[in-house]
Each structure stands twice: as structure tokens, then as C-alpha cells.
Design a protein around this motif. Structure first.
Motif, PDB file in Angstrom:
ATOM      1  N   LEU A 251       4.003   2.518 -13.788  1.00 21.00           N
ATOM      2  CA  LEU A 251       4.826   2.870 -12.630  1.00 21.00           C
ATOM      3  C   LEU A 251       4.559   1.934 -11.457  1.00 21.00           C
ATOM      4  O   LEU A 251       5.474   1.597 -10.699  1.00 21.00           O
ATOM      5  CB  LEU A 251       4.580   4.320 -12.223  1.00 21.00           C
ATOM      6  N   ARG A 252       3.314   1.527 -11.301  1.00 23.10           N
ATOM      7  CA  ARG A 252       3.019   0.567 -10.233  1.00 23.10           C
ATOM      8  C   ARG A 252       3.763  -0.749 -10.461  1.00 23.10           C
ATOM      9  O   ARG A 252       4.275  -1.351  -9.512  1.00 23.10           O
ATOM     10  CB  ARG A 252       1.509   0.318 -10.143  1.00 23.10           C
ATOM     11  N   LEU A 253       3.820  -1.183 -11.708  1.00 25.00           N
ATOM     12  CA  LEU A 253       4.569  -2.405 -12.012  1.00 25.00           C
ATOM     13  C   LEU A 253       6.045  -2.217 -11.675  1.00 25.00           C
ATOM     14  O   LEU A 253       6.670  -3.100 -11.061  1.00 25.00           O
ATOM     15  CB  LEU A 253       4.402  -2.765 -13.487  1.00 25.00           C
ATOM     16  N   GLN A 254       6.593  -1.079 -12.047  1.00 21.50           N
ATOM     17  CA  GLN A 254       8.002  -0.805 -11.748  1.00 21.50           C
ATOM     18  C   GLN A 254       8.247  -0.801 -10.240  1.00 21.50           C
ATOM     19  O   GLN A 254       9.220  -1.393  -9.753  1.00 21.50           O
ATOM     20  CB  GLN A 254       8.397   0.538 -12.344  1.00 21.50           C
ATOM     21  N   ARG A 255       7.362  -0.152  -9.496  1.00 26.78           N
ATOM     22  CA  ARG A 255       7.522  -0.100  -8.028  1.00 26.78           C
ATOM     23  C   ARG A 255       7.363  -1.494  -7.408  1.00 26.78           C
ATOM     24  O   ARG A 255       8.019  -1.816  -6.415  1.00 26.78           O
ATOM     25  CB  ARG A 255       6.489   0.857  -7.435  1.00 26.78           C
ATOM     26  N   LEU A 256       6.495  -2.299  -7.988  1.00 26.96           N
ATOM     27  CA  LEU A 256       6.312  -3.655  -7.474  1.00 26.96           C
ATOM     28  C   LEU A 256       7.580  -4.479  -7.679  1.00 26.96           C
ATOM     29  O   LEU A 256       8.010  -5.206  -6.769  1.00 26.96           O
ATOM     30  CB  LEU A 256       5.126  -4.329  -8.165  1.00 26.96           C
TER      31      LEU A 256
ATOM     32  N   GLN B  29       0.830  -1.209   0.000  1.00 24.01           N
ATOM     33  CA  GLN B  29       0.000   0.000   0.000  1.00 24.01           C
ATOM     34  C   GLN B  29       0.865   1.260   0.000  1.00 24.01           C
ATOM     35  O   GLN B  29       0.661   2.174  -0.814  1.00 24.01           O
ATOM     36  CB  GLN B  29      -0.918  -0.006   1.225  1.00 24.01           C
ATOM     37  N   THR B  30       1.837   1.305   0.903  1.00 20.74           N
ATOM     38  CA  THR B  30       2.620   2.535   1.060  1.00 20.74           C
ATOM     39  C   THR B  30       3.669   2.711  -0.039  1.00 20.74           C
ATOM     40  O   THR B  30       3.935   3.839  -0.468  1.00 20.74           O
ATOM     41  CB  THR B  30       3.319   2.552   2.426  1.00 20.74           C
ATOM     42  N   ARG B  31       4.258   1.621  -0.509  1.00 19.81           N
ATOM     43  CA  ARG B  31       5.379   1.734  -1.447  1.00 19.81           C
ATOM     44  C   ARG B  31       4.959   1.644  -2.910  1.00 19.81           C
ATOM     45  O   ARG B  31       5.749   1.982  -3.792  1.00 19.81           O
ATOM     46  CB  ARG B  31       6.422   0.668  -1.139  1.00 19.81           C
TER      47      ARG B  31
ATOM     48  N   LEU C 107       0.415 -10.179  -5.774  1.00 23.35           N
ATOM     49  CA  LEU C 107       0.723  -8.773  -5.507  1.00 23.35           C
ATOM     50  C   LEU C 107       0.288  -7.880  -6.669  1.00 23.35           C
ATOM     51  O   LEU C 107      -0.230  -6.777  -6.457  1.00 23.35           O
ATOM     52  CB  LEU C 107       2.222  -8.607  -5.252  1.00 23.35           C
ATOM     53  N   ALA C 108       0.506  -8.346  -7.891  1.00 16.88           N
ATOM     54  CA  ALA C 108       0.122  -7.546  -9.058  1.00 16.88           C
ATOM     55  C   ALA C 108      -1.382  -7.326  -9.098  1.00 16.88           C
ATOM     56  O   ALA C 108      -1.862  -6.220  -9.397  1.00 16.88           O
ATOM     57  CB  ALA C 108       0.601  -8.236 -10.334  1.00 16.88           C
ATOM     58  N   ARG C 109      -2.137  -8.352  -8.787  1.00 17.91           N
ATOM     59  CA  ARG C 109      -3.598  -8.194  -8.758  1.00 17.91           C
ATOM     60  C   ARG C 109      -4.013  -7.237  -7.644  1.00 17.91           C
ATOM     61  O   ARG C 109      -4.956  -6.452  -7.813  1.00 17.91           O
ATOM     62  CB  ARG C 109      -4.254  -9.560  -8.565  1.00 17.91           C
ATOM     63  N   GLU C 110      -3.313  -7.293  -6.538  1.00 14.35           N
ATOM     64  CA  GLU C 110      -3.645  -6.428  -5.405  1.00 14.35           C
ATOM     65  C   GLU C 110      -3.471  -4.952  -5.762  1.00 14.35           C
ATOM     66  O   GLU C 110      -4.199  -4.093  -5.243  1.00 14.35           O
ATOM     67  CB  GLU C 110      -2.758  -6.793  -4.208  1.00 14.35           C
ATOM     68  N   ILE C 111      -2.525  -4.649  -6.654  1.00 15.78           N
ATOM     69  CA  ILE C 111      -2.305  -3.247  -7.028  1.00 15.78           C
ATOM     70  C   ILE C 111      -3.065  -2.875  -8.304  1.00 15.78           C
ATOM     71  O   ILE C 111      -2.838  -1.815  -8.881  1.00 15.78           O
ATOM     72  CB  ILE C 111      -0.804  -2.936  -7.199  1.00 15.78           C
ATOM     73  N   GLY C 112      -3.958  -3.764  -8.739  1.00 20.23           N
ATOM     74  CA  GLY C 112      -4.841  -3.428  -9.843  1.00 20.23           C
ATOM     75  C   GLY C 112      -4.350  -3.794 -11.223  1.00 20.23           C
ATOM     76  O   GLY C 112      -4.925  -3.350 -12.226  1.00 20.23           O
ATOM     77  N   LEU C 113      -3.313  -4.622 -11.318  1.00 16.56           N
ATOM     78  CA  LEU C 113      -2.803  -5.023 -12.626  1.00 16.56           C
ATOM     79  C   LEU C 113      -3.492  -6.298 -13.108  1.00 16.56           C
ATOM     80  O   LEU C 113      -3.958  -7.115 -12.308  1.00 16.56           O
ATOM     81  CB  LEU C 113      -1.291  -5.250 -12.568  1.00 16.56           C
TER      82      LEU C 113
END
Length: 332
Positions: free
Chosen positions: A24-29, A12-14, A72-78
Motif C-alpha cells: 500500500l505504501r508503494l501504491q500511495r507513493l 510522511q502524511t500521505r 522516496l521509496a527508501r524513505e518510506i522503508g521499501l
């Protein structure tokens, strides 16, 4: 595939709170999973672990990494999914060549583009490449792997429990039926072993491990005609399998039979011409047999087919060495 609370909080935070951009979310993941301030995930071929266990131990094999990353990817909406490759060959410095029937990796769709993420960078896929699979089949892979580990350790009750769990996830999981056949054979129940192996072959009549185990079982129990029929099927399956031909080539090369190695490498290339590793193997066999001209030809082909600039540069360096050797040879 449940995500531990502490890992979910870091996600959530990172990742989630930092951007709405899928790219960018993928990169951060990826950074969260691999960088030292995140999970600092390490590759371990023997680590068949759950998502929670990966979080605790910071290591994973390809299967465990896939389960973790997709969750994790699904959790961030990917849009993420599990993928399966029927056969692979992997290269490891400590273990040499490893042939594996069944491999999984991550499939992603980001910004309208498809991508594959694989923890193992030293792997050659079969000709069909990665194919999407259901979560249940991916979990069947997990239980099957755990079962194989217990089978190898001689813990047959635990192995059976995991194999049963795998088949509950996917009743058509051929590898598990084959492994159950091996288990029953080891505990002396030949009738059950035959049923399990026949179940595997009913799903996939060319499954080489099941065919091989069935041939051994029927030979041992005296059913020679049945064993002979299955041996013919196994021989036909192997003749059509570029990976089998490749493994035979490497074995012949290691034993110093370069003519036989050349024969098998050429067979492999007739079946799978785009594998740069096969061309490199053939180049090596030609070189060791004293034919630098053909070695140079195959090395050039390997260079052209290399997966990336680093791989192509390595082949180019080997090619340059061959050409220098050729230039030093006296002309007649």
C-alpha cells in the motif's frame, strides 16, 4: 538525492502515516508522484534534474525519475535500487526512433517479489535487460547527462566539469570517457582525445560510440592503419548488435529500399528474436514490398510477443486488416 523538506513532509502524511503495508505504501507513493494533487510529474526527455529540481519543476526524464523515486521509496522503508540497461531503443512521435546507449530505471522488491518501474513506456531493452547498479554509478549517469547537455550547447568548461564529476563517481564509466574524447576533439586537442577514447576502449573494447569516434579521429589525424584496425572492430561489433541492425532497417525502410530493410530486420531478429518491434518492422517491410503472406506471418509473431493486452490488440487489428487484404486478392 536529498529530499526537500516540503516533499518529505508530504511523504510522511500521505504515505508513511497512512499504512504499514509495503504494497500500500508503494501504491500511495505512485499516487503522490503522478496524481494532480501530488507532484503531477510529467515526462520530459530533456529534464536531467536533481531530486529538488524535479520537485520544483514537476518534470523528469527517466534518470531524474529514477533518482527521485528510489530516494522516496527508501524513505518510506521499501527496498529500492537503481538499475541500468546497456542499450535501449525508444519510440517518440515527435522525434521518431531514438537509440540510446545507457538507460536507468527503478528496481523494487516488495513482498518477496521483484518489479521494475520505468517512466518510459515506449522503450525496448537490450537482451540482458535491467541490472542493479550502485548509487555512485547512477549519479555518474546524472553528471554525464548534464555534461552532454553542456557539450551540445558549446559550453565546454561546464561540460568538462560535469564529465570530471562523473568519473569521480565511477572511473570506469565508459560513456563519459567517450564524451571527454569528443570534447577534446572539438577543442582541438587530438592527443587528449585519443587518450580519452583509448581509456573508453580499454574498459569496453566493443563500445561502438568510442570505436566510431576513434576511427574518425585517427582518420582525420592521418593514422590510417590504426583507423582501419578499429573500423574492423566496429564492423564486428555492429554485426553482433541487433539494435544497430534494427536502426539500419528502419533507415532503409524510410528511404524506400524495402529489400535492404528486410535484410536488416532479419539480421536483427537472428540476434534478438523476442522483440515484437522487430517482427512488426519486418511485417511492415514485407507489406510494403508486396508480400502480404510473409507480412501476415510476422504480424502474428509480433502480436504473440506484445508486452500487454493493448499492444496485442493493436497488432491484432493490423493483422485483421492484412487478412482482409489477402482475402480480396484474386486467386490464380
Amino acid at each position: 538525492m536529498a529530499i526537500p523538506a516540503e516533499l518529505r513532509a508530504q511523504l510522511q502524511t500521505r504515505v508513511i502515516d497512512t499504512t504499514h503495508s509495503p504494497e500500500l505504501r508503494l501504491q500511495r507513493l505512485v499516487e503522490l508522484v503522478f496524481q494532480p494533487e501530488g507532484l503531477a510529474l510529467q515526462y520530459d526527455t530533456g529534464a536531467t534534474l536533481s531530486v529538488a529540481e524535479v520537485w520544483q519543476q514537476r518534470r523528469a526524464n527517466c534518470l531524474s525519475f529514477t533518482l527521485l523515486f528510489v530516494a522516496l521509496a527508501r524513505e518510506i522503508g521499501l527496498d529500492a535500487r537503481m538499475q541500468e540497461v546497456g542499450q535501449v531503443v525508444s519510440w517518440y512521435q515527435d522525434q521518431g526512433l531514438i537509440f540510446t546507449a545507457g538507460h536507468v530505471n527503478v528496481g523494487l522488491r516488495v513482498g518477496g517479489r521483484h518489479a521494475t518501474l520505468d517512466l518510459d513506456q515506449n522503450v525496448l531493452y537490450d537482451r540482458r535487460g535491467p541490472r542493479p547498479i550502485s548509487d555512485r554509478r547512477a549519479i555518474a549517469h546524472f553528471y554525464n547527462n548534464r555534461g552532454v547537455e553542456h557539450l551540445a550547447a558549446g559550453d565546454y568548461p561546464a561540460a568538462r566539469a560535469y564529465f570530471d564529476a562523473a568519473l569521480q563517481m565511477d572511473p570506469r564509466f565508459v560513456a563519459t570517457w567517450n564524451n571527454l574524447g569528443v570534447l577534446e576533439s572539438r577543442v582541438g586537442d587530438n592527443a587528449a582525445a585519443a587518450r580519452d577514447l583509448e581509456s573508453a576502449l580499454a574498459i569496453n573494447g566493443e563500445h561502438a560510440p568510442a570505436l566510431s569516434n576513434a576511427v574518425a579521429l585517427y582518420t582525420r589525424t592521418g593514422d590510417i592503419p590504426h583507423a582501419a584496425r578499429l573500423q574492423k572492430k566496429l564492423d564486428r561489433a555492429r554485426a553482433r548488435d541487433p539494435f544497430y541492425q534494427f536502426m539500419q532497417a528502419t533507415q532503409a525502410e524510410r528511404s524506400g529500399d524495402y529489400a535492404q530493410a528486410i535484410h536488416y530486420y532479419r539480421n536483427a531478429l537472428k540476434l534478438y528474436d523476442n522483440a515484437h518491434q522487430f517482427h512488426f518492422g519486418l511485417a511492415r517491410a514485407y507489406f510494403l514490398s508486396g508480400d502480404n503472406r510473409l507480412a501476415e506471418r510476422e504480424m502474428e509473431r509480433a502480436r504473440q510477443l506484445g508486452d500487454n493486452e493493448r499492444q496485442r490488440a493493436l497488432y491484432q487489428a493490423k493483422l485483421d486488416s492484412l487478412r482482409r487484404l489477402q482475402a480480396r486478392r484474386p486467386s490464380h
